[in-house]
Design a protein around this motif. Structure first.
Motif, PDB file in Angstrom:
ATOM      1  N   UNK A 103     -26.826  12.673  13.249  1.00  0.00           N
ATOM      2  CA  UNK A 103     -27.679  13.542  14.070  1.00  0.00           C
ATOM      3  C   UNK A 103     -28.842  12.769  14.661  1.00  0.00           C
ATOM      4  N   UNK A 104     -29.524  11.985  13.825  1.00  0.00           N
ATOM      5  CA  UNK A 104     -30.738  11.286  14.253  1.00  0.00           C
ATOM      6  C   UNK A 104     -30.429  10.198  15.271  1.00  0.00           C
ATOM      7  N   UNK A 105     -29.281   9.537  15.131  1.00  0.00           N
ATOM      8  CA  UNK A 105     -28.929   8.455  16.042  1.00  0.00           C
ATOM      9  C   UNK A 105     -28.157   8.944  17.267  1.00  0.00           C
ATOM     10  N   UNK A 109     -32.389  11.844  20.519  1.00  0.00           N
ATOM     11  CA  UNK A 109     -33.529  10.956  20.754  1.00  0.00           C
ATOM     12  C   UNK A 109     -34.444  11.485  21.854  1.00  0.00           C
ATOM     13  N   UNK A 110     -33.946  11.880  23.043  1.00  0.00           N
ATOM     14  CA  UNK A 110     -34.852  12.444  24.051  1.00  0.00           C
ATOM     15  C   UNK A 110     -35.400  13.811  23.668  1.00  0.00           C
ATOM     16  N   UNK A 111     -34.613  14.624  22.941  1.00  0.00           N
ATOM     17  CA  UNK A 111     -35.133  15.932  22.537  1.00  0.00           C
ATOM     18  C   UNK A 111     -36.271  15.769  21.532  1.00  0.00           C
ATOM     19  N   UNK A 118     -30.369   4.088  19.106  1.00  0.00           N
ATOM     20  CA  UNK A 118     -28.934   4.228  19.362  1.00  0.00           C
ATOM     21  C   UNK A 118     -28.336   3.020  20.046  1.00  0.00           C
ATOM     22  N   UNK A 119     -29.131   1.967  20.280  1.00  0.00           N
ATOM     23  CA  UNK A 119     -28.631   0.771  20.955  1.00  0.00           C
ATOM     24  C   UNK A 119     -27.990  -0.186  19.957  1.00  0.00           C
ATOM     25  N   UNK A 120     -26.776  -0.649  20.289  1.00  0.00           N
ATOM     26  CA  UNK A 120     -26.029  -1.488  19.357  1.00  0.00           C
ATOM     27  C   UNK A 120     -26.550  -2.922  19.307  1.00  0.00           C
TER      28      UNK A 120
END
Length: 399
Positions: free
Chosen positions: A35-37, A42-44, A392-394
């Motif tokens: 959920x967090x990632x 992230x924008x919400x 969320x960036x790999x």
């Protein structure tokens, strides 16, 4: 217990937590981590944080300053490793209470000073540009301690010779992309200006292009102002009579195009001129520190009341209290939410003394308050909001 709650309740609770708490929550279970990632969470979470800050007046200011070396007056932060750095978040209130300390990443195998180019949605753009070449960049989120080192841009001293680089950082809300724009002006009698743009979503620099506007950008070590989807630089062009015509060069982050915003009609820039975001965060402002034999030191504050409407430029002139100008000259940096202006010393504290450090000046009442942080060589102060951007960036690195 958390597994028995409806998913929307868990989502609502998590959206109210600060980033550091959410990072710990990713270790609770796979469902919370997912959920967090999630790119939609992230924008919400960012929008909820901005809403709560507005509701409860918990806005933050990012403070980054570097002290001079105590034992040597010859140390230059643009050339040498500084002795002490301060990187903190403070509440943007009268007391200027410290919220927390932050850390920026260190570039491996380099002992260089990182200058803050700009901040946007909790993301900080850092540059090594002590030599004005602007060739090494990082994006970091100090709230979650994640960073990305940008690939090398196309234009360099080896490819075009001597130049000055002017760097800006902004966000395209339509494509949810963060961009770094790099303006390059050659060291020639009739210089050409090129630009290239880095996209975080794409992970690459665009091919260099020639700037259509015939102009020169100024002050490579002063951060431009990002507002209304555009990065604003102070610029000028040389008129046929040998004079200078000052204006604001705006780079639209969404379309990757430039446009010109004319400065106020009777405006004359100086070395102490600073572009800023207006106090309400909706437009641009110009600070111009002036000196007169009769009037002493005073601050002209130009605000574009309606963004993009050049006829809406409005000026407020306020005298600088003589107490803060007696020992060392001060220069303006930015607005606070209260409408106060942040001023910082503009001289060498070893030679002039620094009795007040950073100053918050009310331009209406003319009252000022010392915010501390004395004897520094470099200052950056700007509004800041904590976020999960980069989570969320790999290709990010934890530091």
């Amino acid at each position: 217990m958390g597994h028995n709650l409806p998913e929307e309740i868990i989502h609502d609770i998590l959206s109210r937590l600060p980033p550091k708490s959410l990072i710990r929550c990713t270790l609770v279970c796979k469902a919370w981590r997912s959920t967090i990632k999630n790119p939609s969470f992230i924008p919400s979470h960012l929008n909820r944080t901005i809403y709560l800050n507005n509701q409860f007046g918990t806005h933050l200011l990012l403070l980054h300053c570097v002290s001079r070396a105590i034992l040597s007056s010859s140390v230059n932060i643009w050339l040498d490793e500084p002795r002490e750095k301060h990187c903190n978040l403070h509440y943007d209130n009268h007391a200027f209470d410290e919220y927390c300390k932050l850390e920026f990443p260190i570039i491996p195998n380099m002992n260089k000073f990182l200058r803050v180019v700009g901040v946007c949605n909790g993301l900080v753009c850092l540059a090594v540009d002590n030599d004005r070449l602007g060739y090494i960049f990082m994006l970091c989120n100090p709230s979650i301690r994640k960073s990305v080192t940008l690939p090398k841009p196309h234009l360099s001293f080896e490819t075009i010779g001597s130049y000055d680089a002017y760097i800006g950082f902004g966000f395209d809300a339509v494509t949810n992309d963060y961009k770094v724009v790099r303006l390059i002006t050659e060291h020639r009698e009739e210089p050409n200006t090129f630009y290239e743009v880095y996209s975080l979503a794409g992970g690459y620099w665009s091919d260099p292009r020639s700037l259509d506007h015939v102009c020169e950008v100024t002050d490579p070590h002063k951060p431009p102002a990002f507002v209304n989807g555009a990065i604003h630089f102070k610029a000028f062009y040389r008129s046929k009579n040998g004079g200078f015509e000052w204006f604001i060069l705006a780079f639209d982050v969404g379309s990757n195009t430039f446009r010109r915003i004319m400065a106020p009609t009777d405006f004359a820039a100086s070395a102490l001129t600073q572009l800023s975001i207006s106090g309400d965060g909706k437009s641009i402002a110009i600070f111009n520190l002036c000196q007169s034999f009769l009037d002493g030191t005073y601050l002209d504050i130009w605000v574009m009341k309606e963004y993009g409407m050049e006829e809406s430029w409005t000026k407020l002139t306020t005298p600088c209290p003589p107490d803060i100008q007696r020992e060392i000259p001060y220069k303006p940096l930015c607005f606070r939410k209260s409408g106060d202006v942040v001023l910082v010393p503009d001289g060498h504290p070893i030679y002039y003394g620094d009795p007040y450090g950073i100053v918050s000046l009310d331009p209406v009442s003319k009252q000022f308050k010392s915010l501390g942080f004395f004897d520094c060589e470099y200052y950056y102060v700007e509004s800041y909001v904590e976020s999960l951007v980069l989570l969320d960036k790999a290709d990010t690195v934890s530091y």
